[in-house]
Design a protein around this motif. Sequence first.
Motif, mmCIF file in Angstrom:
data_model
loop_
_atom_site.group_PDB
_atom_site.id
_atom_site.type_symbol
_atom_site.label_atom_id
_atom_site.label_comp_id
_atom_site.label_asym_id
_atom_site.label_seq_id
_atom_site.Cartn_x
_atom_site.Cartn_y
_atom_site.Cartn_z
ATOM 1 N N VAL A 85 0.849 -1.193 0.000
ATOM 2 C CA VAL A 85 0.000 0.000 0.000
ATOM 3 C C VAL A 85 0.881 1.238 0.000
ATOM 4 N N GLN A 86 0.272 2.359 -0.369
ATOM 5 C CA GLN A 86 0.926 3.663 -0.265
ATOM 6 C C GLN A 86 0.087 4.528 0.664
ATOM 7 N N ILE A 87 0.717 5.120 1.647
ATOM 8 C CA ILE A 87 0.006 5.999 2.569
ATOM 9 C C ILE A 87 0.088 7.425 2.033
ATOM 10 N N LEU A 88 -1.062 7.978 1.677
ATOM 11 C CA LEU A 88 -1.129 9.303 1.065
ATOM 12 C C LEU A 88 -1.717 10.284 2.072
ATOM 13 N N PRO A 89 -0.931 11.183 2.615
ATOM 14 C CA PRO A 89 -1.434 12.148 3.602
ATOM 15 C C PRO A 89 -2.661 12.894 3.096
ATOM 16 N N GLN A 90 -3.661 12.969 3.935
ATOM 17 C CA GLN A 90 -4.912 13.677 3.660
ATOM 18 C C GLN A 90 -5.763 13.015 2.581
ATOM 19 N N ARG A 91 -5.324 11.883 2.051
ATOM 20 C CA ARG A 91 -6.085 11.236 0.978
ATOM 21 C C ARG A 91 -6.496 9.814 1.314
ATOM 22 N N GLY A 92 -5.755 9.138 2.149
ATOM 23 C CA GLY A 92 -6.085 7.764 2.502
ATOM 24 C C GLY A 92 -4.952 6.819 2.176
ATOM 25 N N ILE A 93 -5.278 5.567 2.078
ATOM 26 C CA ILE A 93 -4.296 4.519 1.819
ATOM 27 C C ILE A 93 -4.623 3.878 0.482
ATOM 28 N N LEU A 94 -3.680 3.914 -0.435
ATOM 29 C CA LEU A 94 -3.876 3.402 -1.785
ATOM 30 C C LEU A 94 -3.242 2.020 -1.903
ATOM 31 N N VAL A 95 -4.022 1.040 -2.382
ATOM 32 C CA VAL A 95 -3.484 -0.292 -2.632
ATOM 33 C C VAL A 95 -2.599 -0.230 -3.873
ATOM 34 N N SER A 96 -1.348 -0.642 -3.722
ATOM 35 C CA SER A 96 -0.374 -0.515 -4.805
ATOM 36 C C SER A 96 -0.629 -1.525 -5.914
ATOM 37 N N ASP A 97 -0.122 -1.195 -7.098
ATOM 38 C CA ASP A 97 -0.170 -2.123 -8.225
ATOM 39 C C ASP A 97 1.186 -2.817 -8.340
ATOM 40 N N LEU A 98 1.220 -3.919 -9.088
ATOM 41 C CA LEU A 98 2.463 -4.651 -9.327
ATOM 42 C C LEU A 98 2.480 -5.070 -10.787
ATOM 43 N N THR A 99 3.338 -4.435 -11.576
ATOM 44 C CA THR A 99 3.413 -4.754 -12.996
ATOM 45 C C THR A 99 4.286 -5.990 -13.216
ATOM 46 N N VAL A 100 4.233 -6.533 -14.425
ATOM 47 C CA VAL A 100 5.070 -7.687 -14.757
ATOM 48 C C VAL A 100 6.539 -7.313 -14.645
ATOM 49 N N ASP A 101 6.887 -6.107 -15.095
ATOM 50 C CA ASP A 101 8.278 -5.660 -15.003
ATOM 51 C C ASP A 101 8.721 -5.573 -13.547
ATOM 52 N N ASP A 102 7.839 -5.060 -12.686
ATOM 53 C CA ASP A 102 8.138 -5.010 -11.253
ATOM 54 C C ASP A 102 8.389 -6.420 -10.718
ATOM 55 N N TYR A 103 7.539 -7.341 -11.151
ATOM 56 C CA TYR A 103 7.630 -8.719 -10.652
ATOM 57 C C TYR A 103 8.942 -9.372 -11.093
ATOM 58 N N LEU A 104 9.360 -9.152 -12.319
ATOM 59 C CA LEU A 104 10.622 -9.719 -12.800
ATOM 60 C C LEU A 104 11.803 -9.149 -12.018
ATOM 61 N N LYS A 105 11.761 -7.870 -11.706
ATOM 62 C CA LYS A 105 12.827 -7.283 -10.891
ATOM 63 C C LYS A 105 12.792 -7.846 -9.473
ATOM 64 N N LEU A 106 11.587 -8.088 -8.986
ATOM 65 C CA LEU A 106 11.435 -8.697 -7.673
ATOM 66 C C LEU A 106 12.085 -10.084 -7.644
ATOM 67 N N MET A 107 11.918 -10.838 -8.735
ATOM 68 C CA MET A 107 12.534 -12.167 -8.818
ATOM 69 C C MET A 107 14.056 -12.078 -8.849
ATOM 70 N N GLU A 108 14.589 -11.029 -9.480
ATOM 71 C CA GLU A 108 16.032 -10.820 -9.466
ATOM 72 C C GLU A 108 16.544 -10.661 -8.044
ATOM 73 N N ALA A 109 15.775 -9.950 -7.227
ATOM 74 C CA ALA A 109 16.163 -9.753 -5.830
ATOM 75 C C ALA A 109 15.951 -11.011 -5.001
ATOM 76 N N ARG A 110 14.886 -11.740 -5.310
ATOM 77 C CA ARG A 110 14.572 -12.921 -4.503
ATOM 78 C C ARG A 110 15.527 -14.090 -4.734
ATOM 79 N N ARG A 111 16.040 -14.226 -5.949
ATOM 80 C CA ARG A 111 16.823 -15.429 -6.255
ATOM 81 C C ARG A 111 17.994 -15.642 -5.282
ATOM 82 N N PRO A 112 18.902 -14.676 -5.126
ATOM 83 C CA PRO A 112 20.015 -14.933 -4.200
ATOM 84 C C PRO A 112 19.558 -15.094 -2.756
#
Length: 240
Positions: A85-112
């Motif tokens: 999530v993203q906490i947005l002052p005076q606006r609320g809490i926004l549920v974040s998105d996760l793109t395929v590109d984000d996910y592939l980079k996440l896998m790069e970090a997770r592997r080691p």
Amino acid sequence: MERQKESDIREAGEGQATPVLKSVRRGRGEVPLSDQAYQILEEKIVTNEFSPGKVLSEGALATQLGMGRTPVREALQRLANEGLVQILPQRGILVSDLTVDDYLKLMEARRPLERLIAELAAVRASQKQNFTISKQASQFRQAQQSGNERLFMKVDHEFNHSLIEAADNNYVSRMVGLLHGQSRRFYFKHHAVTDFSETARLHADLAEAVANRREDNAIVAADRLIDFNVRLANRVLNRR
């Protein structure tokens, strides 16, 4: 058929807050309220009940969960640290998105990290931890043979915690903890394009290697799981 499968997986995360709280609280005072709130909200985000782009209200969540704002605020801060999530002052809490590109980079970090966790867990797990992980391996096999994706999702969450606990390294635990929720959310969203029996088998292979203290096999099994997740991302890209 796919809608039914998704409904089965999501079932545990839906409904009124009180029944969910009862399932989380094992004994009075045993689980802190902030942890209870985190578990419930993380599950709702992972299962897409709280979909990307949805704006949440701290006050409304506190009312829904039947607790004060402080534990909910602490849970939301933890979710924000994990990128859910993203906490947005005076606006609320926004549920974040996760793109395929984000996910592939996440896998790069997770592997080691996953390779290291598998190796450490295979070496350092106590007898009690090994028993738990061996039981989880059997549950993964059961989920694979019966096609029970809901059981798999439940055991997978527990297995992540078991491995981290057995690895006994707080620094690694903190780093990988930021990635697991995002990974589970991406899998849940796109599980229809995967071979469920393969991911269940790969998890069972890893659990068995750790439980049997075969660190080399555990590292290979962790690598194969990351390879599976990368193939999942590529399938999602190819369907566009």
